[in-house]
Write a protein that holds these residues in place. Structure first.
Motif, PDB file in Angstrom:
ATOM      1  N   UNK A 118       0.852  -1.183   0.000  1.00  0.00           N
ATOM      2  CA  UNK A 118       0.000   0.000   0.000  1.00  0.00           C
ATOM      3  C   UNK A 118       0.890   1.236   0.000  1.00  0.00           C
ATOM      4  N   UNK A 119       0.586   2.185  -0.895  1.00  0.00           N
ATOM      5  CA  UNK A 119       1.391   3.396  -0.996  1.00  0.00           C
ATOM      6  C   UNK A 119       0.944   4.449   0.013  1.00  0.00           C
ATOM      7  N   UNK A 120      -0.218   4.231   0.623  1.00  0.00           N
ATOM      8  CA  UNK A 120      -0.716   5.189   1.613  1.00  0.00           C
ATOM      9  C   UNK A 120      -0.318   4.822   3.040  1.00  0.00           C
ATOM     10  N   UNK A 121      -0.643   3.581   3.457  1.00  0.00           N
ATOM     11  CA  UNK A 121      -0.287   3.197   4.835  1.00  0.00           C
ATOM     12  C   UNK A 121       1.046   2.459   4.899  1.00  0.00           C
ATOM     13  N   UNK A 122       1.576   2.116   3.717  1.00  0.00           N
ATOM     14  CA  UNK A 122       2.897   1.501   3.676  1.00  0.00           C
ATOM     15  C   UNK A 122       2.916   0.008   3.933  1.00  0.00           C
ATOM     16  N   UNK A 123       1.773  -0.555   4.297  1.00  0.00           N
ATOM     17  CA  UNK A 123       1.714  -1.984   4.626  1.00  0.00           C
ATOM     18  C   UNK A 123       1.847  -2.870   3.386  1.00  0.00           C
ATOM     19  N   UNK A 124       2.728  -3.861   3.460  1.00  0.00           N
ATOM     20  CA  UNK A 124       2.704  -4.874   2.402  1.00  0.00           C
ATOM     21  C   UNK A 124       1.562  -5.849   2.714  1.00  0.00           C
ATOM     22  N   UNK A 125       0.951  -6.408   1.691  1.00  0.00           N
ATOM     23  CA  UNK A 125      -0.122  -7.383   1.953  1.00  0.00           C
ATOM     24  C   UNK A 125      -0.222  -8.400   0.824  1.00  0.00           C
ATOM     25  N   UNK A 126      -0.795  -9.547   1.176  1.00  0.00           N
ATOM     26  CA  UNK A 126      -1.019 -10.602   0.204  1.00  0.00           C
ATOM     27  C   UNK A 126      -2.387 -10.414  -0.466  1.00  0.00           C
ATOM     28  N   UNK A 127      -2.433 -10.779  -1.725  1.00  0.00           N
ATOM     29  CA  UNK A 127      -3.712 -10.815  -2.449  1.00  0.00           C
ATOM     30  C   UNK A 127      -3.976 -12.270  -2.819  1.00  0.00           C
ATOM     31  N   UNK A 128      -5.124 -12.771  -2.435  1.00  0.00           N
ATOM     32  CA  UNK A 128      -5.515 -14.134  -2.756  1.00  0.00           C
ATOM     33  C   UNK A 128      -5.963 -14.151  -4.200  1.00  0.00           C
TER      34      UNK A 128
END
Ligand SMILES: [Zn+2]
Length: 167
Positions: A154-164
């Protein structure tokens, strides 16, 4: 006389049990959330001979979790008193992420994984961030922690995340 009733009740109990078994890779999703149990056929209730047949659909070909899932179903059903448990695997029709229950998708989001969406059939930038819902996200890798997921940030909160990913 009440044989059918007994069968219905026994079958219901088994479906409820499937809600207690979780995907080892995504521990917030039950088998029912994933929608991989196709048929539960109680041939004889536990009070009688205890014969049951369960048909499951393989989610991703060669997914090692499927063996674990089949064994766990057997183990859990035996605690209900079933003596003869057959697990049948079916490939057709193939499991798709469409079978995932809405409830399952909500659980995924709460867990920090972006749920599969048709419009993101192919993983791309812009998949909504499960943390802050921003669509200002960037695809880092087609393959995340497992091959069925993609990795974004995420470019706003900076969190990396997985997409199923969709299947
Ligand atoms: Zn975010």
């Amino acid at each position: 006389m009440n044989g059918t009733h007994l069968h219905t009740e026994a079958t219901q109990a088994c479906w409820e049990l499937m809600d207690q078994i979780y995907d080892p890779e995504i521990p917030v999703l039950s088998l029912n959330d994933l929608g991989i149990v196709r048929v539960i056929e109680v041939k004889s209730p536990p009070a009688d001979a205890g014969i049951i047949e369960v048909t499951i659909t393989t989610t991703y070909s060669g997914c090692p979790a499927m063996d674990w899932i089949a064994n766990t179903i057997k183990m859990e059903l035996s605690t209900l008193g079933y003596q003869s448990i057959t697990i049948k695997h079916t490939i057709f029709p193939a499991w798709t992420t469409d079978w995932m229950a809405e409830r399952g998708k909500e659980k995924l989001k709460a867990y920090g994984i972006a749920p599969p969406e048709k419009r993101f059939n192919i993983p791309t930038d812009g998949i909504p961030c499960p943390q802050c819902k921003s669509e200002h996200t960037r695809l880092l890798s087609e393959f995340g922690s497992t091959s069925c997921k993609a990795l974004l940030q995420c470019q706003d909160c900076g969190e990396p995340f997985d997409y199923f990913k969709c299947h």
